[in-house]
Design a protein around this motif. Sequence first.
Motif, mmCIF file in Angstrom:
data_model
loop_
_atom_site.group_PDB
_atom_site.id
_atom_site.type_symbol
_atom_site.label_atom_id
_atom_site.label_comp_id
_atom_site.label_asym_id
_atom_site.label_seq_id
_atom_site.Cartn_x
_atom_site.Cartn_y
_atom_site.Cartn_z
ATOM 1 N N MET A 1 -0.357 -31.305 47.654
ATOM 2 C CA MET A 1 0.582 -31.009 48.710
ATOM 3 C C MET A 1 -0.142 -31.186 50.044
ATOM 4 O O MET A 1 -1.231 -30.682 50.242
ATOM 5 C CB MET A 1 1.061 -29.584 48.491
ATOM 6 C CG MET A 1 2.227 -29.062 49.246
ATOM 7 S SD MET A 1 3.872 -29.673 49.061
ATOM 8 C CE MET A 1 4.523 -29.065 47.593
ATOM 9 N N ASP A 2 0.485 -31.884 50.921
ATOM 10 C CA ASP A 2 -0.074 -32.091 52.252
ATOM 11 C C ASP A 2 0.191 -30.825 53.067
ATOM 12 O O ASP A 2 1.351 -30.457 53.289
ATOM 13 C CB ASP A 2 0.588 -33.311 52.900
ATOM 14 C CG ASP A 2 0.019 -33.649 54.266
ATOM 15 O OD1 ASP A 2 -1.011 -33.054 54.633
ATOM 16 O OD2 ASP A 2 0.603 -34.500 54.950
ATOM 17 N N ASP A 12 -0.081 -37.621 44.381
ATOM 18 C CA ASP A 12 0.851 -36.871 43.543
ATOM 19 C C ASP A 12 2.137 -37.664 43.329
ATOM 20 O O ASP A 12 2.657 -37.733 42.224
ATOM 21 C CB ASP A 12 1.191 -35.523 44.167
ATOM 22 C CG ASP A 12 0.034 -34.550 44.132
ATOM 23 O OD1 ASP A 12 -0.888 -34.756 43.326
ATOM 24 O OD2 ASP A 12 0.050 -33.597 44.931
ATOM 25 N N ARG A 13 2.645 -38.247 44.375
ATOM 26 C CA ARG A 13 3.879 -39.022 44.303
ATOM 27 C C ARG A 13 3.676 -40.249 43.399
ATOM 28 O O ARG A 13 4.514 -40.553 42.568
ATOM 29 C CB ARG A 13 4.307 -39.454 45.704
ATOM 30 C CG ARG A 13 5.724 -39.956 45.764
ATOM 31 C CD ARG A 13 6.163 -40.273 47.172
ATOM 32 N NE ARG A 13 5.988 -39.116 48.034
ATOM 33 C CZ ARG A 13 5.794 -39.193 49.342
ATOM 34 N NH1 ARG A 13 5.721 -40.355 49.942
ATOM 35 N NH2 ARG A 13 5.647 -38.104 50.072
ATOM 36 N N ALA A 14 2.559 -40.934 43.577
ATOM 37 C CA ALA A 14 2.263 -42.114 42.755
ATOM 38 C C ALA A 14 2.073 -41.714 41.294
ATOM 39 O O ALA A 14 2.531 -42.420 40.389
ATOM 40 C CB ALA A 14 1.026 -42.822 43.285
ATOM 41 N N SER A 15 1.429 -40.591 41.066
ATOM 42 C CA SER A 15 1.208 -40.113 39.705
ATOM 43 C C SER A 15 2.530 -39.781 39.022
ATOM 44 O O SER A 15 2.733 -40.122 37.856
ATOM 45 C CB SER A 15 0.304 -38.885 39.732
ATOM 46 O OG SER A 15 0.164 -38.350 38.452
ATOM 47 N N ARG A 16 3.430 -39.133 39.741
ATOM 48 C CA ARG A 16 4.749 -38.804 39.180
ATOM 49 C C ARG A 16 5.544 -40.073 38.898
ATOM 50 O O ARG A 16 6.239 -40.166 37.895
ATOM 51 C CB ARG A 16 5.517 -37.889 40.120
ATOM 52 C CG ARG A 16 5.040 -36.453 40.069
ATOM 53 C CD ARG A 16 6.046 -35.553 40.733
ATOM 54 N NE ARG A 16 6.382 -36.049 42.055
ATOM 55 C CZ ARG A 16 6.160 -35.416 43.191
ATOM 56 N NH1 ARG A 16 5.618 -34.224 43.163
ATOM 57 N NH2 ARG A 16 6.488 -35.930 44.347
ATOM 58 N N ARG A 17 5.446 -41.052 39.797
ATOM 59 C CA ARG A 17 6.154 -42.308 39.606
ATOM 60 C C ARG A 17 5.609 -43.034 38.365
ATOM 61 O O ARG A 17 6.368 -43.570 37.572
ATOM 62 C CB ARG A 17 6.045 -43.178 40.847
ATOM 63 C CG ARG A 17 6.899 -44.421 40.792
ATOM 64 C CD ARG A 17 6.942 -45.199 42.083
ATOM 65 N NE ARG A 17 5.621 -45.476 42.615
ATOM 66 C CZ ARG A 17 5.202 -45.103 43.829
ATOM 67 N NH1 ARG A 17 6.001 -44.440 44.622
ATOM 68 N NH2 ARG A 17 3.982 -45.397 44.235
ATOM 69 N N ASP A 18 4.288 -43.043 38.203
ATOM 70 C CA ASP A 18 3.678 -43.671 37.031
ATOM 71 C C ASP A 18 4.116 -42.977 35.745
ATOM 72 O O ASP A 18 4.406 -43.634 34.746
ATOM 73 C CB ASP A 18 2.153 -43.653 37.132
ATOM 74 C CG ASP A 18 1.614 -44.678 38.106
ATOM 75 O OD1 ASP A 18 2.404 -45.522 38.591
ATOM 76 O OD2 ASP A 18 0.401 -44.637 38.383
ATOM 77 N N THR A 19 4.156 -41.662 35.775
ATOM 78 C CA THR A 19 4.583 -40.900 34.599
ATOM 79 C C THR A 19 6.037 -41.214 34.260
ATOM 80 O O THR A 19 6.374 -41.423 33.093
ATOM 81 C CB THR A 19 4.399 -39.389 34.838
ATOM 82 O OG1 THR A 19 3.016 -39.136 35.104
ATOM 83 C CG2 THR A 19 4.845 -38.579 33.646
ATOM 84 N N ALA A 20 6.892 -41.256 35.266
ATOM 85 C CA ALA A 20 8.307 -41.565 35.039
ATOM 86 C C ALA A 20 8.473 -42.985 34.512
ATOM 87 O O ALA A 20 9.289 -43.235 33.612
ATOM 88 C CB ALA A 20 9.103 -41.382 36.325
#
Length: 91
Positions: A1-2, A12-20
């Motif tokens: 979190m920034d 975090d956003r990229a990691s969630r996108r990769d997981t999805a």
Amino acid sequence: MDPVSNTPSMPDRASRRDTALRDAAKELEAGFLAEMLKSAGLGETSESFGGGPGEEQFSSFLVQEQARAMVEGGGIGLAESLYNALKEREK
């Protein structure tokens, strides 16, 4: 979190996108495998000791879960190929 903007940071956003993306690729592979299992005759009711109409109605759920279990066990590599191809398109 920034801490400044109180939004998820880029990793975090990229990691969630990769997981999805990986989850979607796995679901596509599971759907493909389920169709192949149905074509092979898995889920068809047997002539003797059949479960009746209930078995006929719910056999597709069993086939789908068996396909998901196959994917979680390594599958046929289709999910990984799909994931890699979709990641390449993102660049």
